[in-house]
Motif scaffolding. Sequence first.
Motif, PDB file in Angstrom:
ATOM      1  N   LEU A  18      19.527  44.187  -1.837  1.00 15.02           N
ATOM      2  CA  LEU A  18      20.079  45.161  -2.775  1.00 15.02           C
ATOM      3  C   LEU A  18      20.438  46.459  -2.066  1.00 15.02           C
ATOM      4  N   ALA A  19      19.589  46.865  -1.127  1.00 14.16           N
ATOM      5  CA  ALA A  19      19.850  48.096  -0.391  1.00 14.16           C
ATOM      6  C   ALA A  19      21.132  47.984   0.432  1.00 14.16           C
ATOM      7  N   ALA A  20      21.294  46.818   1.061  1.00 16.68           N
ATOM      8  CA  ALA A  20      22.497  46.602   1.864  1.00 16.68           C
ATOM      9  C   ALA A  20      23.737  46.601   0.991  1.00 16.68           C
ATOM     10  N   THR A  21      23.605  45.968  -0.201  1.00 14.13           N
ATOM     11  CA  THR A  21      24.737  45.928  -1.130  1.00 14.13           C
ATOM     12  C   THR A  21      25.107  47.323  -1.588  1.00 14.13           C
ATOM     13  N   ALA A  22      24.079  48.124  -1.891  1.00 11.75           N
ATOM     14  CA  ALA A  22      24.332  49.495  -2.353  1.00 11.75           C
ATOM     15  C   ALA A  22      25.046  50.304  -1.286  1.00 11.75           C
ATOM     16  N   CYS A  23      24.666  50.074  -0.016  1.00  7.68           N
ATOM     17  CA  CYS A  23      25.302  50.835   1.064  1.00  7.68           C
ATOM     18  C   CYS A  23      26.764  50.455   1.227  1.00  7.68           C
ATOM     19  N   GLY A  24      27.094  49.203   0.886  1.00  9.36           N
ATOM     20  CA  GLY A  24      28.464  48.755   1.097  1.00  9.36           C
ATOM     21  C   GLY A  24      29.328  48.780  -0.131  1.00  9.36           C
ATOM     22  N   SER A  25      28.826  49.323  -1.247  1.00  5.85           N
ATOM     23  CA  SER A  25      29.592  49.315  -2.485  1.00  5.85           C
ATOM     24  C   SER A  25      30.018  50.718  -2.844  1.00  5.85           C
ATOM     25  N   GLY A  26      30.628  50.826  -4.007  1.00  6.63           N
ATOM     26  CA  GLY A  26      31.006  52.140  -4.500  1.00  6.63           C
ATOM     27  C   GLY A  26      32.322  52.582  -3.927  1.00  6.63           C
ATOM     28  N   ASN A  27      32.661  53.829  -4.206  1.00  5.85           N
ATOM     29  CA  ASN A  27      33.952  54.358  -3.798  1.00  5.85           C
ATOM     30  C   ASN A  27      33.818  55.364  -2.675  1.00  5.85           C
ATOM     31  N   ASP A  28      32.646  55.363  -2.008  1.00  7.10           N
ATOM     32  CA  ASP A  28      32.464  56.299  -0.905  1.00  7.10           C
ATOM     33  C   ASP A  28      33.475  55.983   0.172  1.00  7.10           C
ATOM     34  N   ASP A  29      34.028  57.035   0.771  1.00  7.78           N
ATOM     35  CA  ASP A  29      35.009  56.809   1.811  1.00  7.78           C
ATOM     36  C   ASP A  29      34.539  57.394   3.125  1.00  7.78           C
ATOM     37  N   ASP A  30      35.020  56.790   4.212  1.00  4.76           N
ATOM     38  CA  ASP A  30      34.746  57.310   5.540  1.00  4.76           C
ATOM     39  C   ASP A  30      36.020  57.167   6.356  1.00  4.76           C
ATOM     40  N   SER A  31      35.927  57.422   7.639  1.00  4.72           N
ATOM     41  CA  SER A  31      37.137  57.397   8.455  1.00  4.72           C
ATOM     42  C   SER A  31      37.327  56.063   9.159  1.00  4.72           C
ATOM     43  N   GLY A 230      32.079  72.234   7.955  1.00  6.43           N
ATOM     44  CA  GLY A 230      31.133  71.685   8.920  1.00  6.43           C
ATOM     45  C   GLY A 230      31.423  70.273   9.373  1.00  6.43           C
ATOM     46  N   ASP A 231      32.432  69.623   8.786  1.00  5.13           N
ATOM     47  CA  ASP A 231      32.761  68.243   9.176  1.00  5.13           C
ATOM     48  C   ASP A 231      33.706  68.279  10.374  1.00  5.13           C
ATOM     49  N   ALA A 232      33.141  68.595  11.535  1.00  7.30           N
ATOM     50  CA  ALA A 232      33.944  68.771  12.746  1.00  7.30           C
ATOM     51  C   ALA A 232      34.616  67.479  13.189  1.00  7.30           C
ATOM     52  N   ASP A 233      33.953  66.360  12.979  1.00 11.06           N
ATOM     53  CA  ASP A 233      34.513  65.071  13.397  1.00 11.06           C
ATOM     54  C   ASP A 233      35.786  64.752  12.621  1.00 11.06           C
ATOM     55  N   LEU A 234      35.739  64.908  11.313  1.00 12.04           N
ATOM     56  CA  LEU A 234      36.921  64.635  10.497  1.00 12.04           C
ATOM     57  C   LEU A 234      38.027  65.631  10.808  1.00 12.04           C
ATOM     58  N   LYS A 235      37.679  66.884  10.986  1.00  6.28           N
ATOM     59  CA  LYS A 235      38.678  67.905  11.308  1.00  6.28           C
ATOM     60  C   LYS A 235      39.420  67.534  12.586  1.00  6.28           C
ATOM     61  N   LYS A 236      38.692  67.096  13.609  1.00  2.00           N
ATOM     62  CA  LYS A 236      39.316  66.714  14.884  1.00  2.00           C
ATOM     63  C   LYS A 236      40.254  65.530  14.687  1.00  2.00           C
ATOM     64  N   LYS A 237      39.831  64.550  13.896  1.00  4.20           N
ATOM     65  CA  LYS A 237      40.665  63.370  13.666  1.00  4.20           C
ATOM     66  C   LYS A 237      41.945  63.730  12.914  1.00  4.20           C
ATOM     67  N   ILE A 238      41.823  64.622  11.934  1.00  2.55           N
ATOM     68  CA  ILE A 238      43.018  65.028  11.172  1.00  2.55           C
ATOM     69  C   ILE A 238      43.950  65.853  12.049  1.00  2.55           C
ATOM     70  N   ASP A 239      43.400  66.760  12.859  1.00  2.00           N
ATOM     71  CA  ASP A 239      44.229  67.539  13.777  1.00  2.00           C
ATOM     72  C   ASP A 239      45.005  66.614  14.719  1.00  2.00           C
ATOM     73  N   ASP A 240      44.329  65.605  15.238  1.00  2.00           N
ATOM     74  CA  ASP A 240      44.980  64.648  16.142  1.00  2.00           C
ATOM     75  C   ASP A 240      46.100  63.899  15.420  1.00  2.00           C
ATOM     76  N   ALA A 241      45.850  63.544  14.155  1.00  2.00           N
ATOM     77  CA  ALA A 241      46.855  62.821  13.370  1.00  2.00           C
ATOM     78  C   ALA A 241      48.089  63.686  13.125  1.00  2.00           C
TER      79      ALA A 241
END
Length: 277
Positions: A18-31, A230-241
């Motif tokens: 159930l824990a694994a399913t919860a981690c992989g479900s929903g509408n959470d987004d990442d890069s 504070g999301d430096a990783d996403l900022k760098k990826k968007i700048d590169d894009a």
Amino acid sequence: MKLRKVTAASAAVLALALAATACGSGNDDDSSGGGKKIKIGIKFDQPGIGLKQPDGTFAGFDVDVATYVAGQLGYKPDQIEWTETKSADRENAIQRGDVKFIVASYSITDEREQKVDFAGPYLLAHQDLLVKKDSTISKGTDLNGKKLCSVTGSTSAQNVHDTIAPKAQLREYSGYSECIAGLQSGAVDAVTTDDSILAGFAAQDKYKDQFKLAGLKLSNENYGIGLKKGDADLKKKIDDAIEKMESDGSWKKAVDKNFGPANYRNEPAPQIGHIVK
């Protein structure tokens, strides 16, 4: 006793599943893309910038930029969930986590940078005037005695009145569509806001060859992509894009497609991290 041990073990396995399913479900987004969705904030009511069309699709320069950036992050167009973000709610939408980032004629300012981070800028716009094609208005002082329109709550028209044309007659409408209609009918003599927004309206088929931009450059508006502070990783990826979009020609194609019919004289693609004051 054995039955209790088996039951406990099964419960543990079930809990892990159930824990694994919860981690992989929903509408959470990442890069990383994959099968997930990404929520991006845009405007729904700005032709040429961000517009929800009658058939439910979305179009505009910001939409093209956001789609390109999302693609570089690993998301296909059908994995994007477009979310309307009105100007007054943009910082809150980012802070609440309603969207991953916002591309919505979002000018980078010191005040906003206290609350969110910005990638970019990806466009340098200017406050300008939209007038009829045969108008003699060519400079700010020409507005003295003229009817100048902007939307309720905007500071654009007030700035012109206070600093350039104190005898301009201010008209406030509920939206820019009403201002443009007023310009077409002659109820107002000019409309003021960012030149990119004005160009987007003027580029619509129903207004073709009726209006022109005065080209006054009354302010500098550095459009950035807003994201969680504070999301430096996403900022760098968007700048590169953004840099890639500019270097491979996609940025210029998007400018020409969305603003070209209004003869918009765009500034060159801005340098990442360089804010024109």
